[in-house]
Write an enzyme that holds these catalytic residues in place. Structure first.
Site, mmCIF file in Angstrom:
data_model
loop_
_atom_site.group_PDB
_atom_site.id
_atom_site.type_symbol
_atom_site.label_atom_id
_atom_site.label_comp_id
_atom_site.label_asym_id
_atom_site.label_seq_id
_atom_site.Cartn_x
_atom_site.Cartn_y
_atom_site.Cartn_z
ATOM 1 C CG HIS A 95 -1.355 5.845 5.423
ATOM 2 N ND1 HIS A 95 -1.699 7.554 5.468
ATOM 3 C CD2 HIS A 95 -1.622 5.520 4.245
ATOM 4 C CE1 HIS A 95 -2.115 7.897 4.599
ATOM 5 N NE2 HIS A 95 -2.205 6.462 2.962
ATOM 6 C CG ASP A 97 0.421 4.583 0.570
ATOM 7 O OD1 ASP A 97 -0.820 5.114 1.565
ATOM 8 O OD2 ASP A 97 1.096 5.455 -0.514
ATOM 9 C CG HIS A 251 1.372 9.732 2.736
ATOM 10 N ND1 HIS A 251 2.115 8.176 2.318
ATOM 11 C CD2 HIS A 251 0.068 9.245 1.814
ATOM 12 C CE1 HIS A 251 1.078 7.387 1.956
ATOM 13 N NE2 HIS A 251 0.011 7.574 1.784
ATOM 14 N NE ARG A 266 -3.327 5.306 -3.627
ATOM 15 C CZ ARG A 266 -2.865 4.701 -2.522
ATOM 16 N NH1 ARG A 266 -3.021 4.967 -1.053
ATOM 17 N NH2 ARG A 266 -3.769 3.810 -2.389
HETATM 18 C C1 SIN Z 1 -3.200 8.748 0.404
HETATM 19 O O1 SIN Z 1 -3.365 8.362 1.372
HETATM 20 O O2 SIN Z 1 -2.619 8.178 -0.407
HETATM 21 C C2 SIN Z 1 -4.294 9.746 0.207
HETATM 22 C C3 SIN Z 1 -3.018 11.116 0.234
HETATM 23 C C4 SIN Z 1 -4.100 12.598 -0.185
HETATM 24 O O3 SIN Z 1 -5.140 12.341 -0.433
HETATM 25 O O4 SIN Z 1 -3.900 13.262 0.048
#
Ligand code: SIN
Length: 275
Positions: A95, A97, A251, A266
């Site tokens: 995805h 974000d 990612h 995050r």
């Molecule tokens: C995410 O999708 O932002 C999480 C990525 C992660 O936890 O490695």
């Protein structure tokens, strides 16, 4: 500051910087320029709290408040936690974000608070390369095409993803689906390069087509976007940081750190309307 690429497709490690310290405009400009060049930049051995994390993010833009995670004490922070008993995790599908909002975030800064000794890596894929490697015929076909992006696969009552997961998306009855049309191929507002902009978590159809009709092309494009030659893999240590450009990368968090706690913090940075 030293910049070392980590793969042929994207990603570079930056060393020689303390992200928790006050940074000059010149250093911030250098980090931004590395981000634009490599799509995602990584740092190790960092030590900063939530407040410094937000201050760092603000050097790159306004903070984007996540619309569907059940907020903790601070809505500007998303704590992504995997408890040892969890059977699903945040971000386990490819995805970009929050792609269903009118202005998806330009990027995110993810900090490894508590990471397993092995497992729990994150994959990234370069969506410029994914677009550029398409045939001319496919590029022509995608020109002007828009995708419907929705959060109904990852939030809301009944999607089930949060049932066995510490970090919860909203599932309450008052939740309402958010969906927006975005170009299947977007032009990056800073580099001017074209990038594929569809993904498994949010893209549910193509404009003016039924979801059934859309599925074969959409599924092919989404899978194509993470062919191994477009990717890199980041192995976390406590205090590592990944800062990705959400406009030209996808990612995925690898769901292989079973029985081990993993805690990430995050902060997302606001973006523009894709065009
Ligand atoms: C995410 O999708 O932002 C999480 C990525 C992660 O936890 O490695």
């Amino acid at each position: 500051m030293d910049i070392t690429p980590v793969a042929g497709a994207l990603g570079a490690e930056i060393s020689g910087i303390d992200l928790g310290a006050p940074l000059s405009d010149a250093v911030i400009a250098d980090i931004r320029s590395a981000l634009l060049e490599f799509g995602v930049v990584f740092f190790h051995d960092q030590d900063f709290d939530a407040s410094a994390h937000k201050s760092l993010a603000r050097r790159f833009g306004e903070i984007f408040v996540h619309p569907f995670f059940v907020p903790g004490d601070d809505p500007e922070i998303v704590n992504i936690i995997r408890e040892p008993t969890d059977t699903s995790i945040v971000g386990q599908d490819w995805h970009a974000d929050t792609q269903m909002v009118p202005q998806p975030p330009m990027g995110a800064i993810l900090y490894g608070v508590d990471v397993p000794a092995y497992g729990g890596d994150t994959l990234f894929a370069n969506q410029y390369l994914a677009y550029e490697a398409l045939s001319d015929g496919m590029k022509r076909m995608l020109d002007g095409l828009r995708a419907v992006n929705s959060d109904r696969l990852v939030a809301g009552p009944g999607h089930g993803r949060s049932d066995n997961r510490a970090t919860k998306a909203r599932q309450d009855a008052d939740w309402r689906e958010t969906y927006n049309l975005h170009p299947v191929v977007r032009t990056h507002p800073e580099t001017g390069r074209k990038a594929l902009f569809v993904n498994h978590s949010y893209s549910v159809g193509l404009e003016n087509m039924s979801e059934d009709e859309s599925r074969p092309l959409l599924a092919w494009l989404m899978d194509w976007g993470h062919r191994p030659e477009f990717t890199c893999r980041f192995r976390w240590r406590p205090g590592s940081v990944a800062f990705w450009d959400n406009r030209c990368t996808k990612h995925l968090a690898i769901d292989d750190s079973h029985r081990v706690r993993r805690v990430m913090r995050r902060v997302q940075i606001a973006g523009d309307t894709p065009s």
